[in-house]
Design an enzyme around this catalytic site. Sequence first.
Site, mmCIF file in Angstrom:
data_model
loop_
_atom_site.group_PDB
_atom_site.id
_atom_site.type_symbol
_atom_site.label_atom_id
_atom_site.label_comp_id
_atom_site.label_asym_id
_atom_site.label_seq_id
_atom_site.Cartn_x
_atom_site.Cartn_y
_atom_site.Cartn_z
ATOM 1 N N LEU A 159 0.759 -1.110 0.305
ATOM 2 C CA LEU A 159 0.095 -0.150 -0.129
ATOM 3 C C LEU A 159 0.759 1.263 0.111
ATOM 4 O O LEU A 159 0.435 2.412 -0.191
ATOM 5 C CB LEU A 159 -0.933 0.087 1.237
ATOM 6 C CG LEU A 159 -2.299 -0.986 1.065
ATOM 7 C CD1 LEU A 159 -2.972 -1.043 2.576
ATOM 8 C CD2 LEU A 159 -3.218 -0.457 -0.075
ATOM 9 N N ARG A 160 2.074 1.143 0.255
ATOM 10 C CA ARG A 160 2.964 2.285 0.391
ATOM 11 C C ARG A 160 2.983 3.062 -0.881
ATOM 12 O O ARG A 160 3.010 4.396 -0.661
ATOM 13 C CB ARG A 160 4.354 1.929 0.511
ATOM 14 C CG ARG A 160 4.999 2.851 1.768
ATOM 15 C CD ARG A 160 6.506 2.785 1.874
ATOM 16 N NE ARG A 160 6.817 1.313 2.397
ATOM 17 C CZ ARG A 160 7.206 1.296 3.615
ATOM 18 N NH1 ARG A 160 7.159 2.213 4.754
ATOM 19 N NH2 ARG A 160 7.437 0.127 4.233
ATOM 20 N N GLY A 161 2.861 2.577 -1.904
ATOM 21 C CA GLY A 161 2.908 3.237 -3.281
ATOM 22 C C GLY A 161 1.510 4.229 -3.578
ATOM 23 O O GLY A 161 1.600 5.317 -3.804
#
Length: 333
Positions: free
Chosen positions: A271-273
């Site tokens: 999910l970081r992107g």
Amino acid sequence: MARFPFSAIVGQDEMKLALLIAAVDPSIGGVMVFGDRGTGKSTAARALAALLPPIQVVEGCRFGCAPGHAGACPGACTGGKAVKRPVPFVDLPLGATEDRLLGALDLERALRTGERVYEPGLLARAHRGFLYIDEINLLEDHLVDLLLDVAASGENVVEREGLSVRHAARFVLIGSGNPEEGELRPQLLDRFGLSVDVRTPKAIEDRVEIMRRCAAHDADSAAFAAHWAQEDDKVLQQIARGQRKLARIEVPDALMADAAGLCSAVGVDGLRGELTLMRASRAYAALKGAKAVRREHLVAVAPLALRHRLRRDVLDESGSSARIERALVEHLA
Ligand SMILES: [Zn+2]
């Protein structure tokens, strides 16, 4: 000699954009700069730090505390007089040790007086400013990991040698590296908020303009700075407006769907992107004076937020930037 003005830098558009985004939202998680040697990778970062208005600090505090700060300071500095200081720009020396970075027991004093006093390190000096690491790929992995932890939490916690110290350390982490001289592990790379490419300009007129400006700066740096003062002031106003507006920028549901679709299309794990893409889009919208994030904002920052997070695709030899450009056209056209 006076600093090189931020607005006088020719090209380096991605680098400048990433720095402005990080200035508006320092929680974005730092900037990784890819590029060859001698492309002036740190010039823009130095120029931006020097451009920002001086900060107020408590006189004599070695932790860079703001007057009236709420957090605890190991220097117990509350009540001190306020003084102005330039925004810190700390260059991490090659071969810096963990002690130098985090701070350590002042051994000499411990031996002399028996007192166990903590000597602050470079993280304390970088508080409220920038920490620049040239050739971060040559730094030991555990130090990079540690730096990224502190950059994300905004706090340096030292628990060793009988010391127990914590102090605020909020800074914009900027790492630079030449991909041809060894790569940063993907797990570390993924923790950087943004990444940018800095290349030597190819166009002859750009190279001539760079030479012209460097010569003018060398000949009379004060006059050169004065010449660019108005442009630099505009940048400053833009950052200030962005910081004021950031909290009120709306993100429409359709834009979140766009972001998720784009990340899945280019193959970004986790999910970081997506989160970084949304954050960077908001900061960019704030810089542009918009009320809500629009597709054009997302498109402008997508390469910076995603390029360093792409999975290797053995069937696709085109570079990360090309893959993102293609996905943008296919999904958001
Ligand atoms: Zn303090």
